[in-house]
Design a protein around this motif. Sequence first.
Motif, PDB file in Angstrom:
ATOM      1  N   THR A   1       0.968  -1.063  -0.150  1.00  0.00           N
ATOM      2  CA  THR A   1      -0.001  -0.146  -0.191  1.00  0.00           C
ATOM      3  C   THR A   1       0.745   1.471  -0.209  1.00  0.00           C
ATOM      4  O   THR A   1       0.538   2.317  -0.714  1.00  0.00           O
ATOM      5  CB  THR A   1      -0.932  -0.055   1.119  1.00  0.00           C
ATOM      6  N   GLN A   2       1.941   1.261   0.693  1.00  0.00           N
ATOM      7  CA  GLN A   2       2.969   2.446   0.939  1.00  0.00           C
ATOM      8  C   GLN A   2       3.751   2.651  -0.413  1.00  0.00           C
ATOM      9  O   GLN A   2       4.247   3.782  -0.728  1.00  0.00           O
ATOM     10  CB  GLN A   2       3.417   2.531   2.136  1.00  0.00           C
TER      11      GLN A   2
ATOM     12  N   LYS B   1       1.786   2.728  -5.560  1.00  0.00           N
ATOM     13  CA  LYS B   1       2.121   3.862  -6.006  1.00  0.00           C
ATOM     14  C   LYS B   1       3.005   4.075  -7.115  1.00  0.00           C
ATOM     15  O   LYS B   1       3.441   5.252  -7.481  1.00  0.00           O
ATOM     16  CB  LYS B   1       2.521   4.658  -4.656  1.00  0.00           C
TER      17      LYS B   1
ATOM     18  N   LEU C   1      -6.453  -4.730  -2.175  1.00  0.00           N
ATOM     19  CA  LEU C   1      -5.563  -3.887  -1.427  1.00  0.00           C
ATOM     20  C   LEU C   1      -5.841  -2.251  -1.894  1.00  0.00           C
ATOM     21  O   LEU C   1      -5.752  -1.359  -1.195  1.00  0.00           O
ATOM     22  CB  LEU C   1      -4.157  -4.119  -1.792  1.00  0.00           C
ATOM     23  N   LEU C   2      -5.686  -2.205  -3.255  1.00  0.00           N
ATOM     24  CA  LEU C   2      -6.038  -0.812  -3.855  1.00  0.00           C
ATOM     25  C   LEU C   2      -7.307  -0.236  -3.451  1.00  0.00           C
ATOM     26  O   LEU C   2      -7.242   1.023  -2.933  1.00  0.00           O
ATOM     27  CB  LEU C   2      -5.768  -0.899  -5.253  1.00  0.00           C
TER      28      LEU C   2
ATOM     29  N   GLN D   1      -7.032   0.906  -0.111  1.00  0.00           N
ATOM     30  CA  GLN D   1      -6.074   2.240   0.378  1.00  0.00           C
ATOM     31  C   GLN D   1      -7.176   3.344  -0.156  1.00  0.00           C
ATOM     32  O   GLN D   1      -6.991   4.390   0.332  1.00  0.00           O
ATOM     33  CB  GLN D   1      -4.991   2.028  -0.796  1.00  0.00           C
TER      34      GLN D   1
ATOM     35  N   GLU E   1      -9.486   4.066   2.593  1.00  0.00           N
ATOM     36  CA  GLU E   1      -8.817   4.586   4.060  1.00  0.00           C
ATOM     37  C   GLU E   1      -8.348   6.173   3.720  1.00  0.00           C
ATOM     38  O   GLU E   1      -8.456   6.710   4.592  1.00  0.00           O
ATOM     39  CB  GLU E   1      -7.635   3.575   4.256  1.00  0.00           C
ATOM     40  N   GLU E   2      -7.965   6.371   2.663  1.00  0.00           N
ATOM     41  CA  GLU E   2      -7.400   7.850   2.466  1.00  0.00           C
ATOM     42  C   GLU E   2      -8.373   8.937   2.335  1.00  0.00           C
ATOM     43  O   GLU E   2      -7.999   9.960   2.431  1.00  0.00           O
ATOM     44  CB  GLU E   2      -6.458   7.605   1.029  1.00  0.00           C
TER      45      GLU E   2
ATOM     46  N   CYS F   1      -4.552   9.833  -2.603  1.00  0.00           N
ATOM     47  CA  CYS F   1      -4.204   8.712  -1.985  1.00  0.00           C
ATOM     48  C   CYS F   1      -2.911   8.227  -2.449  1.00  0.00           C
ATOM     49  O   CYS F   1      -2.302   7.280  -2.138  1.00  0.00           O
ATOM     50  CB  CYS F   1      -5.094   7.562  -2.209  1.00  0.00           C
TER      51      CYS F   1
END
Length: 486
Positions: free
Chosen positions: A229-230, A234, A257-258, A261, A264-265, A270
């Motif tokens: 995710t981090q 990206k 997962l995307l 993300q 969550e953002e 994001c």
Amino acid sequence: MAATTSTFGDVAASITDILNEKHRVEHLTVLQTFTTALRDPEYRDVAEEEAFSSLLKVLSRLCDELQTACREDEDLQSLTLQLQLTAECFRAQRNACVQSTRNQCLLRQLGFIDVSLQLLGLLHDRPSEGRNGVCESLRCGIQFLGNLAVGNPMCKDDIWRRSFPDLLLQLLSVDDLKAVNYAAMVLHTCLDEAKVEELSKPENIPLALRVMELCRTQPELDWTVLIATQHLLKSSALVENLYSGMSHRERVTLLELLLAQLREEGTEDCGVPSSVAHFLASSFQNGCAAVLTLATGSASSEEVLQEALTVISLLDVLCEMTSDHEQFMFLQNQPDLLGTTVELLEQVHAIGKASKNIFSAAQNFSSLSGDGDPSSHSPVISFKAHLIRLIGNLCYTNTNNQNKVRELEGIPLILDNCNIDSNNPFISQWSIFAIRNLLENNTQNQELVATLERRGPADYSALRELGFLVEERDGGLLLKPVRKDS
């Protein structure tokens, strides 16, 4: 502090003595004393270079002995002691680096990184005998690398240069979950934008694929999820290369997962590049027909099912990207995305009405309450509802798209999907949302809906059930909520 220095000197001398003797259990005690002492911050601050130099020599000797043991048969007792001594050396190194830039730099300069990585490579290749000792040594050695890298760019770069990609991939593949988690921690600590770019090269993709595989098979490992995710999600180049090299099941994990993300953002940036959104939209357009095969009963084929689930996950991500994420609203202008979505809705709707199949409307509300057999749940739950949701998003304040849906005869299609359907929870609400966005400031669309209503009371009642009414006013048409008491 004088007593501490004296004690340290005694330990350093004892470590040096290990080099001149055959390994004994007493040597383990010496190293354990050093490890314990290094837990004390004051003790760490006065550690002499001589003590670490002696420790490195012990570690190098153990490395040579284990390398020889890989080629020759060695008794289990000797091997066990060697592994115990190796683990204790790693523990001492690990403790020495805790919140100590001084010791991090000292151990790096002395050459601990090379010897430690060489040892970890040997331990990874060890056969099953002495497995417990191997696992403990692996764990402690990887923890040392993690502590060495934290907050120290030079150590990060050295570890990366000497372990990427092969050794990192090996350590993420060992048969010990704790060691794998520690290896993921090291990878996460080392990664930065430049290293992610290096990771995205085709020859290095297996390492990124292993991270994603762990996200799917071992979701409780926080470090692999953080890497994905981090960092991984990206990078547009990495996402595209990953997606191309994945099975459909793995693609679903990446998309989940995307999606997490994005949710969550919130509405802030994001960090997902716009090129990733373009790529995923194109992937949906190119592969969306796969979901139609489920109507023939092909869901019994695992590969066909996973391909269809990939399409469904792509749709979910596109719905989220076009909801309250201003940076992705350029998708409204993605060539043929809207047309593909309307056409797919038309096909799914027609197939569902033609015969009893997976796309047919259902009234099995026990499945929504959690009752019944989970295996009987539809794999396309909410699919039609989300197609309508995406159409509504793409038409929000966009006259060209509003007109395009009308030209594709999508408005009557959406109105025909206003019935309650347990396979598509909230489909009525998403239809209301889409119709609202289609009629907003668009007289032609409003007139079309009014004409549809005039053809029979059924259409009007459908709109009324949605909670809306088309009202003529000053020669125009107005969509308005129905009052609860009317």
